[in-house]
Design a protein around this motif. Structure first.
Motif, PDB file in Angstrom:
ATOM      1  N   ASP A  70     -28.700   1.773  48.325  1.00 19.20           N
ATOM      2  CA  ASP A  70     -28.541   1.580  49.750  1.00 19.20           C
ATOM      3  C   ASP A  70     -29.054   2.819  50.464  1.00 19.20           C
ATOM      4  O   ASP A  70     -28.890   3.949  49.984  1.00 19.20           O
ATOM      5  CB  ASP A  70     -27.064   1.370  50.090  1.00 19.20           C
ATOM      6  N   LYS A  71     -29.693   2.617  51.593  1.00 16.74           N
ATOM      7  CA  LYS A  71     -30.131   3.758  52.388  1.00 16.74           C
ATOM      8  C   LYS A  71     -28.912   4.409  53.002  1.00 16.74           C
ATOM      9  O   LYS A  71     -28.019   3.743  53.521  1.00 16.74           O
ATOM     10  CB  LYS A  71     -31.085   3.314  53.490  1.00 16.74           C
ATOM     11  N   GLY A  72     -28.872   5.717  52.916  1.00 18.57           N
ATOM     12  CA  GLY A  72     -27.749   6.440  53.473  1.00 18.57           C
ATOM     13  C   GLY A  72     -28.068   6.979  54.848  1.00 18.57           C
ATOM     14  O   GLY A  72     -29.224   7.147  55.226  1.00 18.57           O
ATOM     15  N   ASN A  73     -27.016   7.221  55.609  1.00 19.30           N
ATOM     16  CA  ASN A  73     -27.167   7.884  56.896  1.00 19.30           C
ATOM     17  C   ASN A  73     -26.039   8.889  57.046  1.00 19.30           C
ATOM     18  O   ASN A  73     -25.128   8.957  56.227  1.00 19.30           O
ATOM     19  CB  ASN A  73     -27.207   6.875  58.049  1.00 19.30           C
ATOM     20  N   ILE A  74     -26.094   9.641  58.101  1.00 21.54           N
ATOM     21  CA  ILE A  74     -25.117  10.723  58.284  1.00 21.54           C
ATOM     22  C   ILE A  74     -23.711  10.153  58.447  1.00 21.54           C
ATOM     23  O   ILE A  74     -22.744  10.697  57.890  1.00 21.54           O
ATOM     24  CB  ILE A  74     -25.517  11.590  59.491  1.00 21.54           C
ATOM     25  N   ALA A  75     -23.553   9.072  59.159  1.00 24.10           N
ATOM     26  CA  ALA A  75     -22.221   8.497  59.405  1.00 24.10           C
ATOM     27  C   ALA A  75     -21.572   8.035  58.108  1.00 24.10           C
ATOM     28  O   ALA A  75     -20.401   8.339  57.845  1.00 24.10           O
ATOM     29  CB  ALA A  75     -22.328   7.338  60.393  1.00 24.10           C
ATOM     30  N   SER A  76     -22.306   7.313  57.271  1.00 29.88           N
ATOM     31  CA  SER A  76     -21.722   6.844  56.019  1.00 29.88           C
ATOM     32  C   SER A  76     -21.429   8.019  55.077  1.00 29.88           C
ATOM     33  O   SER A  76     -20.431   8.020  54.363  1.00 29.88           O
ATOM     34  CB  SER A  76     -22.638   5.833  55.334  1.00 29.88           C
ATOM     35  N   TYR A  77     -22.287   9.048  55.102  1.00 26.86           N
ATOM     36  CA  TYR A  77     -22.055  10.234  54.277  1.00 26.86           C
ATOM     37  C   TYR A  77     -20.775  10.943  54.714  1.00 26.86           C
ATOM     38  O   TYR A  77     -19.943  11.318  53.881  1.00 26.86           O
ATOM     39  CB  TYR A  77     -23.255  11.178  54.383  1.00 26.86           C
ATOM     40  N   LEU A  78     -20.602  11.123  56.039  1.00 29.12           N
ATOM     41  CA  LEU A  78     -19.397  11.787  56.546  1.00 29.12           C
ATOM     42  C   LEU A  78     -18.138  10.970  56.253  1.00 29.12           C
ATOM     43  O   LEU A  78     -17.105  11.530  55.874  1.00 29.12           O
ATOM     44  CB  LEU A  78     -19.531  12.057  58.045  1.00 29.12           C
ATOM     45  N   LEU A  79     -18.216   9.663  56.444  1.00 30.76           N
ATOM     46  CA  LEU A  79     -17.055   8.818  56.146  1.00 30.76           C
ATOM     47  C   LEU A  79     -16.688   8.883  54.665  1.00 30.76           C
ATOM     48  O   LEU A  79     -15.511   8.914  54.300  1.00 30.76           O
ATOM     49  CB  LEU A  79     -17.319   7.374  56.565  1.00 30.76           C
ATOM     50  N   ARG A  80     -17.704   8.916  53.808  1.00 37.32           N
ATOM     51  CA  ARG A  80     -17.458   9.016  52.374  1.00 37.32           C
ATOM     52  C   ARG A  80     -16.788  10.352  52.039  1.00 37.32           C
ATOM     53  O   ARG A  80     -15.833  10.407  51.256  1.00 37.32           O
ATOM     54  CB  ARG A  80     -18.775   8.880  51.607  1.00 37.32           C
ATOM     55  N   LYS A  81     -17.261  11.441  52.659  1.00 31.74           N
ATOM     56  CA  LYS A  81     -16.662  12.771  52.423  1.00 31.74           C
ATOM     57  C   LYS A  81     -15.224  12.830  52.936  1.00 31.74           C
ATOM     58  O   LYS A  81     -14.340  13.370  52.273  1.00 31.74           O
ATOM     59  CB  LYS A  81     -17.497  13.862  53.097  1.00 31.74           C
ATOM     60  N   ILE A  82     -14.993  12.269  54.123  1.00 29.84           N
ATOM     61  CA  ILE A  82     -13.639  12.261  54.682  1.00 29.84           C
ATOM     62  C   ILE A  82     -12.707  11.421  53.811  1.00 29.84           C
ATOM     63  O   ILE A  82     -11.573  11.818  53.515  1.00 29.84           O
ATOM     64  CB  ILE A  82     -13.660  11.752  56.139  1.00 29.84           C
ATOM     65  N   GLY A  83     -13.173  10.265  53.378  1.00 33.24           N
ATOM     66  CA  GLY A  83     -12.361   9.411  52.497  1.00 33.24           C
ATOM     67  C   GLY A  83     -12.036  10.099  51.190  1.00 33.24           C
ATOM     68  O   GLY A  83     -10.898  10.029  50.703  1.00 33.24           O
ATOM     69  N   TRP A  84     -13.021  10.791  50.617  1.00 41.30           N
ATOM     70  CA  TRP A  84     -12.778  11.499  49.360  1.00 41.30           C
ATOM     71  C   TRP A  84     -11.787  12.643  49.576  1.00 41.30           C
ATOM     72  O   TRP A  84     -10.937  12.909  48.733  1.00 41.30           O
ATOM     73  CB  TRP A  84     -14.089  12.019  48.778  1.00 41.30           C
ATOM     74  N   GLY A  85     -11.869  13.311  50.727  1.00 40.52           N
ATOM     75  CA  GLY A  85     -10.913  14.371  51.043  1.00 40.52           C
ATOM     76  C   GLY A  85      -9.495  13.825  51.159  1.00 40.52           C
ATOM     77  O   GLY A  85      -8.542  14.444  50.671  1.00 40.52           O
ATOM     78  N   ILE A  86      -9.344  12.673  51.788  1.00 39.08           N
ATOM     79  CA  ILE A  86      -8.017  12.041  51.912  1.00 39.08           C
ATOM     80  C   ILE A  86      -7.472  11.685  50.534  1.00 39.08           C
ATOM     81  O   ILE A  86      -6.290  11.904  50.247  1.00 39.08           O
ATOM     82  CB  ILE A  86      -8.101  10.801  52.826  1.00 39.08           C
ATOM     83  N   ILE A  87      -8.318  11.176  49.671  1.00 38.47           N
ATOM     84  CA  ILE A  87      -7.886  10.829  48.309  1.00 38.47           C
ATOM     85  C   ILE A  87      -7.437  12.078  47.559  1.00 38.47           C
ATOM     86  O   ILE A  87      -6.416  12.058  46.861  1.00 38.47           O
ATOM     87  CB  ILE A  87      -9.011  10.095  47.558  1.00 38.47           C
ATOM     88  N   GLN A  88      -8.147  13.176  47.714  1.00 43.94           N
ATOM     89  CA  GLN A  88      -7.762  14.411  47.027  1.00 43.94           C
ATOM     90  C   GLN A  88      -6.436  14.950  47.559  1.00 43.94           C
ATOM     91  O   GLN A  88      -5.605  15.431  46.785  1.00 43.94           O
ATOM     92  CB  GLN A  88      -8.863  15.450  47.156  1.00 43.94           C
ATOM     93  N   VAL A  89      -6.216  14.875  48.874  1.00 46.22           N
ATOM     94  CA  VAL A  89      -4.951  15.331  49.452  1.00 46.22           C
ATOM     95  C   VAL A  89      -3.800  14.466  48.948  1.00 46.22           C
ATOM     96  O   VAL A  89      -2.738  14.976  48.564  1.00 46.22           O
ATOM     97  CB  VAL A  89      -5.028  15.321  51.004  1.00 46.22           C
ATOM     98  N   LEU A  90      -3.998  13.148  48.920  1.00 42.23           N
ATOM     99  CA  LEU A  90      -2.948  12.260  48.409  1.00 42.23           C
ATOM    100  C   LEU A  90      -2.664  12.522  46.934  1.00 42.23           C
ATOM    101  O   LEU A  90      -1.507  12.486  46.500  1.00 42.23           O
ATOM    102  CB  LEU A  90      -3.351  10.802  48.625  1.00 42.23           C
ATOM    103  N   SER A  91      -3.699  12.805  46.165  1.00 45.27           N
ATOM    104  CA  SER A  91      -3.508  13.130  44.755  1.00 45.27           C
ATOM    105  C   SER A  91      -2.690  14.403  44.594  1.00 45.27           C
ATOM    106  O   SER A  91      -1.785  14.484  43.754  1.00 45.27           O
ATOM    107  CB  SER A  91      -4.868  13.281  44.071  1.00 45.27           C
ATOM    108  N   PHE A  92      -2.982  15.400  45.412  1.00 39.35           N
ATOM    109  CA  PHE A  92      -2.215  16.652  45.369  1.00 39.35           C
ATOM    110  C   PHE A  92      -0.753  16.405  45.728  1.00 39.35           C
ATOM    111  O   PHE A  92       0.158  16.942  45.089  1.00 39.35           O
ATOM    112  CB  PHE A  92      -2.842  17.677  46.324  1.00 39.35           C
ATOM    113  N   LEU A  93      -0.514  15.578  46.761  1.00 38.99           N
ATOM    114  CA  LEU A  93       0.865  15.275  47.162  1.00 38.99           C
ATOM    115  C   LEU A  93       1.628  14.546  46.059  1.00 38.99           C
ATOM    116  O   LEU A  93       2.795  14.852  45.791  1.00 38.99           O
ATOM    117  CB  LEU A  93       0.869  14.442  48.443  1.00 38.99           C
TER     118      LEU A  93
END
Length: 89
Positions: A18-41
């Motif tokens: 799939d062609k990527g764009n800045i919005a999908s890249y940022l959403l993917r990074k934010i989602g991965w950050g949320i997953i890491q925070v939840l894992s830490f909790l």
């Protein structure tokens, strides 16, 4: 690899690419950050529950020792068998 081979592979795996764009890249990074925070909790809560259960087991052991001092006969409950172990001191 030649350009024709690369183009063939791109068409072969077009369903997965799939062609990527800045919005999908940022959403993917934010989602991965949320997953890491939840894992830490969750890992932190696991440590806390282990400590709480350790304190609970200590208090149960302490209560058991105190009940031994108060009576010379005691019984331990084993689930469905109310007095499966009886000890006379």
């Amino acid at each position: 690899m030649k350009n024709e081979e690369i183009l063939k592979k791109l068409h072969e795996f077009a369903d997965y690419l799939d062609k990527g764009n800045i919005a999908s890249y940022l959403l993917r990074k934010i989602g991965w950050g949320i997953i890491q925070v939840l894992s830490f909790l969750v890992d932190s809560l696991e440590g806390i529950t282990d400590k709480v259960l350790g304190i609970k087991l200590f208090l149960i052991h302490l209560r058991f020792k105190i009940s031994l001092k108060r009576s010379s006969r005691f019984s331990i409950s084993c689930g469905h068998f109310p007095s499966c172990i009886s000890v006379i001191c």
